[in-house]
Design a protein around this motif. Sequence first.
Motif, mmCIF file in Angstrom:
data_model
loop_
_atom_site.group_PDB
_atom_site.id
_atom_site.type_symbol
_atom_site.label_atom_id
_atom_site.label_comp_id
_atom_site.label_asym_id
_atom_site.label_seq_id
_atom_site.Cartn_x
_atom_site.Cartn_y
_atom_site.Cartn_z
ATOM 1 N N GLU A 206 -8.820 38.218 54.405
ATOM 2 C CA GLU A 206 -9.485 39.430 53.931
ATOM 3 C C GLU A 206 -10.387 39.944 55.046
ATOM 4 N N GLN A 209 -14.083 41.203 54.967
ATOM 5 C CA GLN A 209 -15.176 40.275 54.709
ATOM 6 C C GLN A 209 -15.840 39.788 56.000
ATOM 7 N N LYS A 306 -15.079 44.667 46.171
ATOM 8 C CA LYS A 306 -13.765 44.038 46.066
ATOM 9 C C LYS A 306 -13.536 43.493 44.666
#
Length: 329
Positions: A206, A209, A306
């Motif tokens: 991800e 992040q 998210k």
Amino acid sequence: MANPVWTGTLSFGLVSMGARLYSARERHGPTTHQFVKGTSDRVRYKRVNESTGEPVSQDDIVKGAQYGSDRDSYVVLEPEELERIQPVRSKTLEVEGFVETASIDPLWYASTYYVGPDKGAAKPYRLLCRALTESGRAGLGRMVMRGREHLVLITPQQGVLTASTLYWPDEIREPEDVMRPPSGEVEDKDLELAEQLIEAMAADWEPDQYTDEYERRLEELIEAKAKGSTISYEPEEPEEQGKVVALDDALRRSLQERRGKKGGRKTGGARRAPAPRRSQEQASAEKSAPEQRNAPTKKELMARAKELGVEGRSKMSRDELAAAVDSAG
């Protein structure tokens, strides 16, 4: 809209289409320069004649190459001579074959570009992109860009084609050329523990992040200096040194610690940065605005966005994220 770095023809078999390459990456963050210490005078570099020290005009500069074992032996290469040796494919990216994408190790990748279709090339472009996606293969070919021939890999990414330049075989070093590979065998019990630890630390990729912590701190420092102040951070506590722990014991303890963590959050995000140590002026200003001091960071807002499924969150500013999270929540 970005300007293309290369325009030509992409072909595979008897199929050809006009194509343009666009840089797929760009660097962000403040740009620093060199100054004479104690002044605001910039340091500049000039092209000078090594023998006389006199400045040299760009029009008077030609390329040259060293040859033989004598470091002072050079041949001059005229622009016309360099142009005459350009390969025929100077405006063509010709796919010579299709290879398994997974067979190309990341070690070979140099730079990556987005491939955009030229006018009238949308249909073959979509066809090639879909065919590569379905087959799991990539087109391997060659092209000339910026005066050099490149080995190129054509792959589908996010619904478009990308062209990644690869290093040539003689540019890849073998491990033995730079280091002494470790010898010895791996014990089965240690391997089992390591596999369990890897599984316990499994995380999804991800990228939103992750943030460049140094760039963020540098921007804060520049902003503080511009206001006549400064900023620093509390030093992070160093890891315990000097204590020798057996490999199997270290693996077991790591596994127990990982399994004992609560909250169910997977590893993968960057560690929370230590709080900055503010100057006295900044500290006074922060005391008058506690709500700003306790406001969530952009990374925290990104994580919350998210969870809430906020679309387009990776391109939002901190304020936009805060508004989107508040609205979605």
